[in-house]
Design a protein around this motif. Structure first.
Motif, PDB file in Angstrom:
ATOM      1  N   ALA A  45     -15.409  -3.651   0.785  1.00  0.00           N
ATOM      2  CA  ALA A  45     -14.418  -3.773   1.858  1.00  0.00           C
ATOM      3  C   ALA A  45     -13.241  -2.817   1.653  1.00  0.00           C
ATOM      4  O   ALA A  45     -12.754  -2.214   2.611  1.00  0.00           O
ATOM      5  N   ASP A  46     -12.789  -2.676   0.413  1.00  0.00           N
ATOM      6  CA  ASP A  46     -11.591  -1.870   0.156  1.00  0.00           C
ATOM      7  C   ASP A  46     -11.742  -0.428   0.620  1.00  0.00           C
ATOM      8  O   ASP A  46     -10.800   0.153   1.167  1.00  0.00           O
ATOM      9  N   VAL A  47     -12.896   0.181   0.361  1.00  0.00           N
ATOM     10  CA  VAL A  47     -13.053   1.595   0.710  1.00  0.00           C
ATOM     11  C   VAL A  47     -13.055   1.773   2.226  1.00  0.00           C
ATOM     12  O   VAL A  47     -12.457   2.719   2.759  1.00  0.00           O
ATOM     13  N   PHE A  48     -13.690   0.839   2.956  1.00  0.00           N
ATOM     14  CA  PHE A  48     -13.673   0.910   4.421  1.00  0.00           C
ATOM     15  C   PHE A  48     -12.266   0.636   4.960  1.00  0.00           C
ATOM     16  O   PHE A  48     -11.815   1.284   5.910  1.00  0.00           O
ATOM     17  N   TYR A  49     -11.593  -0.330   4.336  1.00  0.00           N
ATOM     18  CA  TYR A  49     -10.229  -0.667   4.770  1.00  0.00           C
ATOM     19  C   TYR A  49      -9.288   0.526   4.598  1.00  0.00           C
ATOM     20  O   TYR A  49      -8.579   0.907   5.531  1.00  0.00           O
ATOM     21  N   LEU A  50      -9.307   1.103   3.407  1.00  0.00           N
ATOM     22  CA  LEU A  50      -8.387   2.217   3.145  1.00  0.00           C
ATOM     23  C   LEU A  50      -8.729   3.438   3.995  1.00  0.00           C
ATOM     24  O   LEU A  50      -7.833   4.144   4.465  1.00  0.00           O
ATOM     25  N   LEU A  51     -10.017   3.676   4.205  1.00  0.00           N
ATOM     26  CA  LEU A  51     -10.404   4.779   5.087  1.00  0.00           C
ATOM     27  C   LEU A  51      -9.881   4.531   6.495  1.00  0.00           C
ATOM     28  O   LEU A  51      -9.309   5.426   7.130  1.00  0.00           O
ATOM     29  N   GLY A  52     -10.066   3.304   6.986  1.00  0.00           N
ATOM     30  CA  GLY A  52      -9.529   2.975   8.305  1.00  0.00           C
ATOM     31  C   GLY A  52      -8.024   3.160   8.373  1.00  0.00           C
ATOM     32  O   GLY A  52      -7.489   3.684   9.360  1.00  0.00           O
TER      33      GLY A  52
END
Length: 222
Positions: A102-109
């Motif tokens: 989740a973190d990598v998608f969140y930060l990318l978003g």
């Protein structure tokens, strides 16, 4: 517990010098293993030694071009520097290699969100909220990206979901109040703004919105 696990535990206990020594020992014992460099990079980033952290992440990538967590670490490093373009490149690479957290998608978003490219943020924040459906921060930012992209009808149930998980989320109430205004439901909007102010009395946006509603009502004789 192996040495990497011991060092990570020391980090959690904020025993950074001891953790650094252990990571150094790990690298000296096996200088061709990228994991030691990644973990040491994480420690250095945690203590804001970004220059050395970057060197460790890049060394890990030299050893293993498929080291997804090294690219994720670099993404974090650039995100902290607000260099969102470079952060995007590294987060995307980590996802391309196969990092599904989740973190990598969140930060990318959020890299897109901070650049006001809200529509581009939506799919990544949506994926983050799918991976961690009980995380109110991920859900809230997904709702914000929808709202900022003028997908108001889609944003409403997301903010409502936030309140189901955290009923005292003042910003979710505020945004539902704004949506109620779009729907010309002044009473519903006022209820949400009042609730936001009960939770967070200094919520200036909610206060200003409430004042505007009261002014409209006063002028209309209500």
């Amino acid at each position: 517990m192996n040495k990497n696990e011991q060092a990570i535990q020391l980090m959690k206990e904020q025993k950074y010098e001891e953790a650094a020594q252990l990571f150094n020992d790990i690298i000296e014992a096996d200088p061709e293993d990228p994991v030691g460099y990644i973990n040491f990079g994480n420690l250095l980033l945690h203590i804001n030694d970004t220059e050395r952290a970057e060197r460790f992440y890049r060394r890990a990538i030299e050893l293993d071009s498929q080291a997804a967590t090294a690219f994720y670490g670099l993404g974090n490093l650039y995100y902290e520097k607000q260099d969102f373009s470079k952060a995007q490149q590294n987060f995307l690479k980590a996802i391309e290699i196969g990092l599904e957290e989740a973190d990598v998608f969140y930060l990318l978003g959020m890299t897109f969100f901070h650049q006001e490219e809200y529509k581009l943020a939506i799919p990544y924040l949506m994926r983050a909220s799918e991976l961690e459906p009980d995380n109110t921060e991920l859900l809230f930012q997904y709702g914000m990206s929808l709202a900022q992209s003028e997908h108001i009808k889609d944003a409403k149930p997301v903010f409502q979901n936030v309140l189901e998980l955290e009923q005292d989320h003042s910003d979710a109430h505020y945004n539902l109040g704004v949506i109620a205004l779009y729907e010309e439901d002044l009473e519903g909007a006022l209820n949400h703004f009042n609730r936001a102010l009960e939770i967070q009395p200094e919520h200036l946006l909610a206060k200003n919105a409430k004042d505007q509603i009261m002014e409209v009502w006063n002028n209309s004789g209500k």
